[in-house]
Design an enzyme around this catalytic site. Structure first.
Site, PDB file in Angstrom:
ATOM      1  N   ASP A 229      31.282 109.862  17.370  1.00  0.00           N
ATOM      2  CA  ASP A 229      30.172 108.920  17.341  1.00  0.00           C
ATOM      3  C   ASP A 229      29.487 108.904  18.704  1.00  0.00           C
ATOM      4  OD1 ASP A 229      30.467 107.993  14.683  1.00  0.00           O
ATOM      5  OD2 ASP A 229      32.129 106.708  15.314  1.00  0.00           O
ATOM      6  N   HIS A 230      28.180 108.617  18.692  1.00  0.00           N
ATOM      7  CA  HIS A 230      27.426 108.542  19.940  1.00  0.00           C
ATOM      8  C   HIS A 230      27.744 107.229  20.652  1.00  0.00           C
ATOM      9  CE1 HIS A 230      24.041 108.619  22.726  1.00  0.00           C
ATOM     10  NE2 HIS A 230      23.812 109.871  22.368  1.00  0.00           N
ATOM     11  N   PRO A 231      27.881 107.234  21.982  1.00  0.00           N
ATOM     12  CA  PRO A 231      28.200 105.994  22.677  1.00  0.00           C
ATOM     13  C   PRO A 231      27.054 104.995  22.764  1.00  0.00           C
ATOM     14  CG  PRO A 231      27.937 107.782  24.248  1.00  0.00           C
ATOM     15  CD  PRO A 231      27.901 108.401  22.882  1.00  0.00           C
TER      16      PRO A 231
END
Length: 410
Positions: A229-231
């Protein structure tokens, strides 16, 4: 029409590096046309013996030492160091990846090198830089990944930190060093004198922290390990199609709207629970589950075609074999085959930088140990009897040095 000269044609590089970070740097210089003279001890660069050997030859070594010449010099002997001095005198670049201070102990400190060749660009690739409390520590990619924060942001929350599989800090340090050397050569053209270039594995990895660092500077909060997942953005990551996962990167609201419309979930952009990135980020697990249910209705191939047609960045998670055989990889010539004399063809990675007029090219494969000792020394003004005397006493070596009518081995 006369063939145009390579970007670094006429640049002579004396390469004292071994293993990976330095050889990666000098390989790039050689690919751009520099004459790279790899100085090796009698046993050679250690990676000549690493990895899978075929007919006694390492593909690992071959892949990082193309477009170079090999010269064997015993730098522990005074006569060997005298040979290196003469090579340095008419060189453009001298590069090593010893710990800081080693070159000075060998008699090649800054003042001595400037006296030998004021226009010389010197370069060093190391672990931690030449100042600070860690200067004398041994460095390795795994340690640099750990200490730079790189491992601290990789992996999933609640699980152990995860290293990047490839030796990324070695490669980044080598890449930065090559960029620094080319910049220093340009500065020499402008100012008339050489200078010192330094690139460190830990510094290179820290410089790659990008928005993770800027967010920490702004908030004071450590970035969570978010796996795939993207931060900062949601939804973004891997989603499960019927026959496997696809990677999707809807990095802004415009692309996200396209993505959700293709999935027939466009109404979520108007839902007050998901109408901003902050809200979507807070509800990421439930949002991802809705997307997975939609993506699971069809195959990877179908979704990849449909989403790319809609302008949504996506692709299959490919294993290494799939990536290397991908038609795009082949079209970009990112896998090349090199005829290694006496060892047959060796496949290796191609040239990532594409120049329209003066492209990188393979001028010669990785050299056998000491194959060019005699030719390089002759080109630097050594007389035949001088070369024979140096070989006889062991100051130099190589399979093609003739001593009293016979051929000596290192």
């Amino acid at each position: 029409m006369t063939e145009k000269k390579a970007p670094l044609e006429g640049i002579r590089v004396i390469d004292l590096t071994r293993v990976l970070s330095g050889p990666f740097c000098t390989m790039m210089l050689g690919d751009m046309g520099a004459e790279v003279i790899k100085v090796e001890p009698a046993k050679g660069d250690p990676i000549r013996e690493q990895g899978t050997l075929r007919d006694g030859f390492s593909a690992y070594y071959a892949s990082f030492n193309r477009n170079k010449k090999s010269v064997v010099i015993d730098l522990y002997s005074a006569r060997g160091r005298a040979v290196l001095e003469r090579l340095i005198a008419d060189a453009d670049v001298l590069i090593d990846n010893f710990r800081p201070g080693v070159m000075a102990k060998m008699g090649f400190g800054e003042a001595r090198l400037k006296a030998l060749n004021p226009r010389l660009v010197t370069a060093n690739v190391n672990g931690y830089g030449s100042t600070g409390p860690y200067v004398d520590r041994p460095a390795f990619d795994f340690i640099a990944q750990a200490m730079s924060g790189l491992m601290g942001v990789n992996g999933a929350e609640g699980e152990e930190p995860m290293r990047v599989a490839q030796p990324i800090t070695d490669l980044v340090a080598g890449l930065y060093c090559a960029f620094g050397i080319v910049s220093a050569l340009r500065a020499r053209d402008l100012n008339g004198t050489g200078q010192h270039v330094e690139s460190a594995m830990m510094n290179g990895a820290i410089s790659m922290m990008a928005y993770l660092a800027s967010e920490y500077f702004t908030t004071g909060e450590l970035p969570a390990r978010t796996g795939n997942d993207h931060p900062l953005v949601a939804p973004y990551g891997l989603f499960r199609a019927r026959d496997g996962e696809i990677a999707v990167a809807p990095s802004n609201d415009v692309i996200l709207k396209r993505f959700l419309d293709v999935l027939e979930l466009g109404h979520l952009m108007e839902d007050p629970r998901y109408d901003t990135n902050d809200k979507r980020f807070a509800r990421r697990p439930e949002l991802n589950e809705m997307i997975n249910q939609a993506v699971g209705r069809d195959t990877q191939e179908a979704w990849i075609a449909r989403l790319n047609a809609a302008g949504v960045p996506c692709g299959k998670v490919q294993n290494l074999a799939e990536a290397l055989n991908d038609p795009q990889t082949q079209a970009q010539e990112m896998v090349i085959e090199v005829d290694q004399p006496n060892h047959g063809p060796i496949r290796m990675l191609g040239f990532p930088v594409k120049l329209s007029d003066t492209p990188c090219r393979l001028r010669h494969p990785a050299p056998e140990l000491g194959a060019d000792t005699r030719a390089v020394l002759e080109a630097s003004g050594f007389e035949a009897d001088e070369i024979e005397a140096l070989a006889k006493e062991g100051a130099i070596g190589g399979n093609w040095i003739t001593v009293r009518g016979s051929t000596s081995s290192p």
